[in-house]
Scaffold this motif. Structure first.
Motif, mmCIF file in Angstrom:
data_model
loop_
_atom_site.group_PDB
_atom_site.id
_atom_site.type_symbol
_atom_site.label_atom_id
_atom_site.label_comp_id
_atom_site.label_asym_id
_atom_site.label_seq_id
_atom_site.Cartn_x
_atom_site.Cartn_y
_atom_site.Cartn_z
ATOM 1 N N GLY A 4 -9.507 1.067 -107.136
ATOM 2 C CA GLY A 4 -10.543 0.723 -106.159
ATOM 3 C C GLY A 4 -10.074 1.197 -104.804
ATOM 4 O O GLY A 4 -8.895 1.512 -104.640
ATOM 5 N N ASP A 5 -10.998 1.303 -103.814
ATOM 6 C CA ASP A 5 -10.486 1.677 -102.492
ATOM 7 C C ASP A 5 -10.156 0.415 -101.703
ATOM 8 O O ASP A 5 -10.618 -0.679 -102.021
ATOM 9 C CB ASP A 5 -11.380 2.694 -101.770
ATOM 10 N N ILE A 6 -9.279 0.560 -100.687
ATOM 11 C CA ILE A 6 -8.764 -0.626 -100.008
ATOM 12 C C ILE A 6 -9.434 -0.826 -98.655
ATOM 13 O O ILE A 6 -8.874 -1.447 -97.757
ATOM 14 C CB ILE A 6 -7.223 -0.568 -99.852
ATOM 15 N N SER A 7 -10.680 -0.313 -98.526
ATOM 16 C CA SER A 7 -11.323 -0.357 -97.217
ATOM 17 C C SER A 7 -11.658 -1.789 -96.790
ATOM 18 O O SER A 7 -11.900 -2.045 -95.612
ATOM 19 C CB SER A 7 -12.578 0.507 -97.226
ATOM 20 N N ASP A 8 -11.694 -2.729 -97.717
ATOM 21 C CA ASP A 8 -11.864 -4.138 -97.323
ATOM 22 C C ASP A 8 -10.512 -4.823 -97.156
ATOM 23 O O ASP A 8 -10.444 -6.053 -97.031
ATOM 24 C CB ASP A 8 -12.688 -4.903 -98.366
ATOM 25 N N GLY A 9 -9.445 -4.062 -97.177
ATOM 26 C CA GLY A 9 -8.099 -4.631 -97.059
ATOM 27 C C GLY A 9 -7.349 -4.477 -98.366
ATOM 28 O O GLY A 9 -7.915 -4.668 -99.448
ATOM 29 N N LEU A 10 -6.062 -4.137 -98.264
ATOM 30 C CA LEU A 10 -5.238 -3.955 -99.456
ATOM 31 C C LEU A 10 -5.124 -5.267 -100.230
ATOM 32 O O LEU A 10 -5.258 -5.302 -101.457
ATOM 33 C CB LEU A 10 -3.846 -3.454 -99.016
ATOM 34 N N TYR A 11 -4.913 -6.374 -99.499
ATOM 35 C CA TYR A 11 -4.773 -7.668 -100.167
ATOM 36 C C TYR A 11 -6.034 -8.003 -100.962
ATOM 37 O O TYR A 11 -5.969 -8.411 -102.122
ATOM 38 C CB TYR A 11 -4.493 -8.767 -99.141
ATOM 39 N N ARG A 12 -7.178 -7.822 -100.310
ATOM 40 C CA ARG A 12 -8.448 -8.133 -100.964
ATOM 41 C C ARG A 12 -8.628 -7.321 -102.232
ATOM 42 O O ARG A 12 -9.136 -7.818 -103.239
ATOM 43 C CB ARG A 12 -9.590 -7.867 -99.976
ATOM 44 N N GLU A 13 -8.200 -6.059 -102.196
ATOM 45 C CA GLU A 13 -8.361 -5.184 -103.353
ATOM 46 C C GLU A 13 -7.401 -5.574 -104.487
ATOM 47 O O GLU A 13 -7.780 -5.549 -105.657
ATOM 48 C CB GLU A 13 -8.142 -3.728 -102.929
ATOM 49 N N ILE A 14 -6.176 -5.955 -104.114
ATOM 50 C CA ILE A 14 -5.242 -6.460 -105.141
ATOM 51 C C ILE A 14 -5.866 -7.682 -105.812
ATOM 52 O O ILE A 14 -5.877 -7.822 -107.032
ATOM 53 C CB ILE A 14 -3.881 -6.842 -104.506
ATOM 54 N N GLU A 15 -6.425 -8.556 -104.987
ATOM 55 C CA GLU A 15 -7.039 -9.780 -105.500
ATOM 56 C C GLU A 15 -8.199 -9.466 -106.444
ATOM 57 O O GLU A 15 -8.346 -10.087 -107.501
ATOM 58 C CB GLU A 15 -7.513 -10.620 -104.314
ATOM 59 N N ARG A 16 -9.028 -8.486 -106.077
ATOM 60 C CA ARG A 16 -10.167 -8.147 -106.933
ATOM 61 C C ARG A 16 -9.711 -7.641 -108.290
ATOM 62 O O ARG A 16 -10.261 -8.024 -109.322
ATOM 63 C CB ARG A 16 -11.012 -7.054 -106.274
ATOM 64 N N ILE A 17 -8.737 -6.736 -108.275
ATOM 65 C CA ILE A 17 -8.257 -6.166 -109.537
ATOM 66 C C ILE A 17 -7.599 -7.253 -110.381
ATOM 67 O O ILE A 17 -7.833 -7.342 -111.597
ATOM 68 C CB ILE A 17 -7.303 -4.979 -109.263
ATOM 69 N N ALA A 18 -6.809 -8.122 -109.732
ATOM 70 C CA ALA A 18 -6.137 -9.195 -110.474
ATOM 71 C C ALA A 18 -7.161 -10.197 -111.006
ATOM 72 O O ALA A 18 -7.153 -10.554 -112.193
ATOM 73 C CB ALA A 18 -5.110 -9.884 -109.572
ATOM 74 N N GLN A 19 -8.070 -10.643 -110.142
ATOM 75 C CA GLN A 19 -9.027 -11.681 -110.552
ATOM 76 C C GLN A 19 -9.935 -11.207 -111.675
ATOM 77 O O GLN A 19 -10.274 -11.981 -112.566
ATOM 78 C CB GLN A 19 -9.877 -12.133 -109.359
ATOM 79 N N SER A 20 -10.370 -9.942 -111.626
ATOM 80 C CA SER A 20 -11.303 -9.507 -112.661
ATOM 81 C C SER A 20 -10.589 -9.404 -114.007
ATOM 82 O O SER A 20 -11.245 -9.285 -115.044
ATOM 83 C CB SER A 20 -11.995 -8.207 -112.276
ATOM 84 N N ALA A 21 -9.246 -9.449 -114.012
ATOM 85 C CA ALA A 21 -8.501 -9.498 -115.274
ATOM 86 C C ALA A 21 -7.899 -10.884 -115.521
ATOM 87 O O ALA A 21 -7.099 -11.046 -116.435
ATOM 88 C CB ALA A 21 -7.393 -8.443 -115.253
ATOM 89 N N CYS A 22 -8.283 -11.868 -114.691
ATOM 90 C CA CYS A 22 -7.744 -13.230 -114.787
ATOM 91 C C CYS A 22 -6.218 -13.235 -114.688
ATOM 92 O O CYS A 22 -5.535 -13.923 -115.461
ATOM 93 C CB CYS A 22 -8.191 -13.916 -116.078
ATOM 94 N N LEU A 23 -5.692 -12.433 -113.765
ATOM 95 C CA LEU A 23 -4.247 -12.325 -113.593
ATOM 96 C C LEU A 23 -3.856 -12.678 -112.156
ATOM 97 O O LEU A 23 -4.713 -12.792 -111.276
ATOM 98 C CB LEU A 23 -3.783 -10.889 -113.886
ATOM 99 N N GLY A 24 -2.555 -12.845 -111.955
ATOM 100 C CA GLY A 24 -1.988 -12.952 -110.621
ATOM 101 C C GLY A 24 -1.204 -11.689 -110.318
ATOM 102 O O GLY A 24 -1.196 -10.743 -111.115
ATOM 103 N N ALA A 25 -0.530 -11.665 -109.160
ATOM 104 C CA ALA A 25 0.258 -10.482 -108.807
ATOM 105 C C ALA A 25 1.398 -10.861 -107.884
ATOM 106 O O ALA A 25 1.305 -11.838 -107.134
ATOM 107 C CB ALA A 25 -0.630 -9.439 -108.135
#
Lengths: 324, 324
Positions: free
Chosen positions: B212-233
């Protein structure tokens, strides 16, 4: 995208593989080989509409946003497929209003067989700005309808009724409440125009190749079709399919219908037998009128026959579309 | 469409059969069977940019409009093909400015192999509003990059350098003139972001599927990828590819780079060997860095390892994207 808008967005199904309901950055749909017709059109508060117009709910605003874009696809003879929506909304717009906007967008989209595939919401410190980008397809074996390609001797015909939207805009700008049923009809023509998607496909199916929508005015559209073929035209004022109450209530009502029309009707040009065939099909299948209103001819300029006399109307061409 | 803009619009050639240079209501292009990726994004004056920012010419505004949309296509692994542009411009914008806007749009479009196929110009009594809708294609045999589908144990990696755009925005909002070469670089990251179109296709080509692109913030993008897989990071603060001057000049610079980043870089998640392969290809083909910055793991939430200690950062999820 707001979660509460999900019910108004199309689910990923059929050709739409990833839509605005998903968490991804873009929509994904499947395509077949062929032609895509694509258009973008924007409505700006204060320019294209006012929220203080009487009884103008957000739902109708959403319907209009889709309708004006669907009309652009119709003018090319395309079957609408997918829409992307971008809304710029100031803080005074409530969440309920956003939902109503999307409800209207969804209604018109579904009725035209179009998905609401993606979207974007922004804040704005200023007027409401609503943009839709639409994608349609041309049936295999058909060509898009174009403004160019008309020939001398062809007749001009217009769908439906003209003059209502101009009369409606006139009432609204004069800050008059619509009182009679005619006035309500005129205002409705502004609020909730009917895009001629199916009509355009019937025009194509009988072999008509030259058409455009008359949302910039019937006269302007006649001029575009004539000019792109280096032709002139004669328009019969008494053949214009004016709203009956308008014709009765105003002297020279034809002038308003011809010059200021913002109705989302289609103008087409073709040999007369093709137009006659289209007329029969449109009446039978859609209960929609097609009126032959004039003829393309050699030479330049548009002349209007009024009470047996030919009146010349100067070109609106140069400079007219500055910021439109 | 203004005639004087024609030089900046793409001529009808190749798959583009009817473009914005023509007199028709919509653009027409040819499609092959496959997948289309489509996105729309808007820039609003006063929200996304200010004209009184130092040395911000209209040409760069146009480049940015295209870049942010190209980045959305890149994030899905699409090859950009066609763009539709809708500009709402108040009367204070001069025709010269409109041409410069279109020049910037055209530059970025051409560089990405994308036509400027259609457009719309409206007046507005308010801020400048710039919208682009873009269409790209996914190569046959490939699937779009998605945010969803990551697995526990996969590593997270980000392209390029982070923190510059956030630092640039900081300077601009503080109404500071950029003075050092570092400051000018940060502001340039805001004015003229580089969409990672080719990089995304390299990620795909080595078999990476989640990005995904990080234009909404790198943290937010990490969260999106993790959450959509029900994971943490777990994110390693000292592995973040921060701008070197930023790392030197600020204490806890990692926090800005992680939380506020508006850089148009890509975040991806994959097994480590795939990321290593991608890193080599990106360095060789594009001279672009790919930095492994953390790991997805079972559980919930994002933790950041700073100086050997794990710091928990609360979720930005709910309500964060209200009007975005």
């Amino acid at each position: 995208m707001l979660r509460s808008l999900r019910p108004y967005l199309s689910p990923a199904s059929g050709p739409l593989e990833i839509g605005a309901r998903e968490e991804d950055d873009a929509a994904v749909w499947r395509t077949e080989p062929g032609r895509v017709v694509a258009t973008v059109d924007t409505m700006v508060e204060g320019i294209d509409f006012r929220l203080d117009w009487p009884a103008y709910p957000f739902r109708l605003l959403g319907r209009r946003l889709m309708a004006i874009n669907l009309s652009d696809l119709a003018a090319m003879g395309a079957q609408p497929r997918h829409a992307l929506i971008s809304l710029c909304l100031p803080g005074r717009v409530r969440l309920r209003d956003v939902r109503e906007l999307y409800r209207g967008i969804g209604e018109r989209a579904r009725a035209a067989g179009c998905t609401v595939a993606g979207g974007d919401l922004s804040g704005i410190d200023g007027p409401i700005v609503l943009t839709a980008a639409l994608f349609g397809t041309i049936r295999p074996g058909r060509r898009p309808l174009r403004r160019s390609g008309a020939r001398s001797g062809w007749a001009l015909a217009v769908t439906g009724t003209v003059g209502r939207a101009a009369a409606g805009i006139g009432l609204l700008l004069a800050e008059k409440q619509p009182k009679t049923s005619a006035e309500r009809r005129w205002v409705r023509a502004v609020y909730d125009p009917q895009p001629r998607v199916e009509a355009a496909q019937i025009l194509q199916s009988v072999g008509i190749r030259v058409a455009g929508d008359i949302s910039d005015g019937l006269y302007r559209e006649i001029e575009r079709i004539a000019q792109s073929a280096c032709l002139g035209a004669v328009v019969e004022a008494d053949q214009l399919p004016l709203d009956a109450d308008l014709r009765r209530s105003r002297k020279h009502a034809w002038a308003g219908g011809l010059m200021e029309s913002e109705d989302y009707e289609l103008l087409c040009a073709a040999p007369r037998p093709l137009l006659e065939a289209a007329r029969r099909r449109l009446r039978r299948d859609l209960d929609l009128q097609l009126s032959i209103i004039g003829t393309l001819e050699r030479g330049r300029g548009i002349r209007v026959r009024v009470d047996g006399k030919l009146v010349v109307i100067p070109s609106l061409g140069a400079g007219y579309e500055h910021f439109r």
